[in-house]
Structure formats: C-alpha cells, structure tokens
Design a protein around this motif. Structure first.
Motif, short mmCIF file in Angstrom:
data_model
loop_
_atom_site.label_atom_id
_atom_site.label_comp_id
_atom_site.label_asym_id
_atom_site.label_seq_id
_atom_site.Cartn_x
_atom_site.Cartn_y
_atom_site.Cartn_z
N THR A 176 59.17 68.22 -20.08
CA THR A 176 58.56 69.33 -19.35
C THR A 176 57.79 68.83 -18.12
O THR A 176 57.65 67.63 -17.90
N THR A 177 57.29 69.77 -17.35
CA THR A 177 56.49 69.42 -16.18
C THR A 177 55.19 68.74 -16.56
O THR A 177 54.56 68.11 -15.73
N PRO A 196 63.36 77.03 -16.62
CA PRO A 196 62.24 77.52 -17.46
C PRO A 196 61.99 76.70 -18.71
O PRO A 196 60.85 76.62 -19.17
N ASP A 199 59.20 74.33 -18.27
CA ASP A 199 57.91 74.84 -17.83
C ASP A 199 57.03 75.10 -19.05
O ASP A 199 57.13 76.14 -19.70
N SER A 200 56.20 74.11 -19.39
CA SER A 200 55.39 74.22 -20.60
C SER A 200 54.21 73.27 -20.52
O SER A 200 54.25 72.28 -19.81
#
Length: 286
Positions: A176-177, A196, A199-200
């Motif tokens: 994730t980012t 998506p 994105d966490s």
C-alpha cells in the motif's frame, strides 16, 4: 559521553552519544538502516537457521556481523559475549516484541525499542539520531529525493502501478501507499497513482483470486517481488490481468531494507519498467 533517548515504549534510556558496538534485533527493519548509515553494527538476528536475510546479506558487507539467533530465538549468551554498548530492539504498538524481555537485555547494554510502523522518514531519522549519524542520513535522503525529482518528469502521463509481494492462501497481497518497502515508496514518491487496493493505512491489502480483474486492482504496470514470482502459476485469472497481457508485469528484487540508500538501488532496477511503460493499458481495457 551519554545522552537520554525516549524510545517507542515511552522508556527513557541513557545511551552512548557515539555507540561503537551495536546489536540490532530484526535484520531487515532495524539492522539495515544501520548498515546503510555505516554505523558500527556487530550483531543482528538471522532468519532462524543461522543465515541472514539473503537480500540484506547480498547488499551489504556483513562479514564482521555476528548472528545473535532468530528474531524469536535470541541467543542471550552470544549478545553477552559481543559486549555491545547499544542494543536496538523492536516494539509494536508500544509493546516490546521479542521472546527475551527488554529488561534482561537492558542489564547487558542500553536497550532501545523502536517501532518501524511509522512514516519511513520518521523511523530512519529516529535511528540515525539514536546512533549519531544524522548528517549521513540527511545526505542519503537528499540524494534520493534529488533522484526522484529528476525522474518524475519522465514518468508517462497517466501511468498507474501496483506493487505486489506474494500470493498466499488464494489472495494476492498488494503493498500500500503506507508501506515503507522501497518499491511501493518509490511509486508513491514519484506521484504515480496506485489502484484503490493500494490505498490504505495498513501496509498490505489482499484481493481474492476471483477479484483480480476488478477495477480496484487494475494498473498499467505490476511490479512483483521475487517471493511472489509464482503468482502467474497459482492465480487462474492471472493471464487475463491487463498489465500481464500487455507484458507489463515484472519481477523485481526483494528489498534488503527500507533505507534511502537501498531505495536508490531499487530505483535503478525499476526505472526502465516505469519510464518505458505504456500508460494506456488500463484506460484501453474494455
């Protein structure tokens, strides 16, 4: 000379201003930053069988570093024999994370517990400040972001990338980012959008094999760590993933750690996959 240092368990410990014999618990998260800085590391944990993490051992000269046992099987006698003047240990959510109590190690040498689950910049600066290598850290950080700034204009407009680490129990795990892994961190630092699924605030997200064709997972480029290189043999729908069908699914090296110095090495490897990519793979997918 000693200084006071407050660790991530809230303990205030007197530590050497310039430690000369450092032992680290966790060779990837805690020892690798020390190796990157050139700090005097004399002992670190291994993978549990006497061998250091292969990417870390390959990236650095660890010939002068002694194994102190596995992460959950520390050899206290070995640590005693090494006569460290600082022990860098691992904490998680404010709690000590090891089979040997922190107070036992504190009787051997000043022991500091740091939690890597914080922003990468904050964690590595914390390590550098602890061992007196703040100047070297800032130099490496500056060089990395200068490289990022120079490369960013060459990224194809509209490109999206997802970074994967493994396939486990019917799920594909995406970094994730929030993950400090150099591959995902580079994608984020370059400002390249991730799907998506990435994105966490968690460092990993999983998507089921049946969902790998969903929009939440799709990206123009897929970068897969070597430990996940068999995804294509395991996931039945893998060949239908647009990035795979377009030849833009690439296996990349497992990271030796998360330092800025090692991030430059990973950047060298993945730059061709970024600059030479077709940014229209997802947008052209029916």
């Amino acid at each position: 000379a000693m200084k006071s240092f407050t660790d991530d368990m809230g303990r205030t410990v007197d530590v050497p201003v310039e430690p000369q014999r450092i032992v680290a618990i966790n060779e990837v998260s805690h020892a690798e930053p020390l190796l990157a800085l050139g700090a005097p590391l004399i002992g670190m944990t291994d993978q549990g069988g006497g061998e250091f993490n292969p990417p870390t051992a390959a990236a650095y000269d660890v010939s002068g570093v002694t194994s102190i046992g596995g992460f959950e099987t520390l050899h206290v006698e070995t640590i005693l024999e090494l006569e460290p003047d600082l022990i860098l240990g691992y904490s998680f959510s404010g709690e000590w994370f090891n089979n040997v109590d922190v107070e036992v190690l504190q009787e051997i040498a000043p022991t500091v517990a740091l939690d890597e689950n914080k922003p990468r910049d904050e964690f590595h600066r914390q390590v550098a400040d602890l061992v007196g290598y703040a100047e070297e850290f800032e130099s490496q950080r500056e060089a990395y972001f200068a490289r990022i700034e120079a490369l960013a204009p060459d990224v194809p407009e509209g490109l999206s990338i997802v970074s994967l680490c493994c396939y486990f129990d019917g799920n594909v795990s995406a970094l994730t980012t929030a993950n400090p892994n150099p591959t995902s961190a580079i994608i984020f630092d370059l400002g390249i959008p991730m799907p998506p699924i990435a994105d966490s605030t968690d460092i990993y997200n999983s998507i089921s094999e049946e969902s790998i064709l969903d929009d939440d997972f799709l990206a123009d480029v897929i970068l897969i760590e070597e430990r996940g290189a068999d995804i294509g043999d395991l996931a039945l729908l893998w060949d239908q993933v647009p990035a795979v069908a377009a030849g833009q699914s690439h296996v990349v090296s497992m990271a030796a750690g998360t330092s800025y110095l090692h991030s430059m090495v990973i950047l060298d490897e993945i730059e061709p996959y970024i600059i030479g990519a077709d940014a229209g793979v997802v947008s052209e997918t029916p």
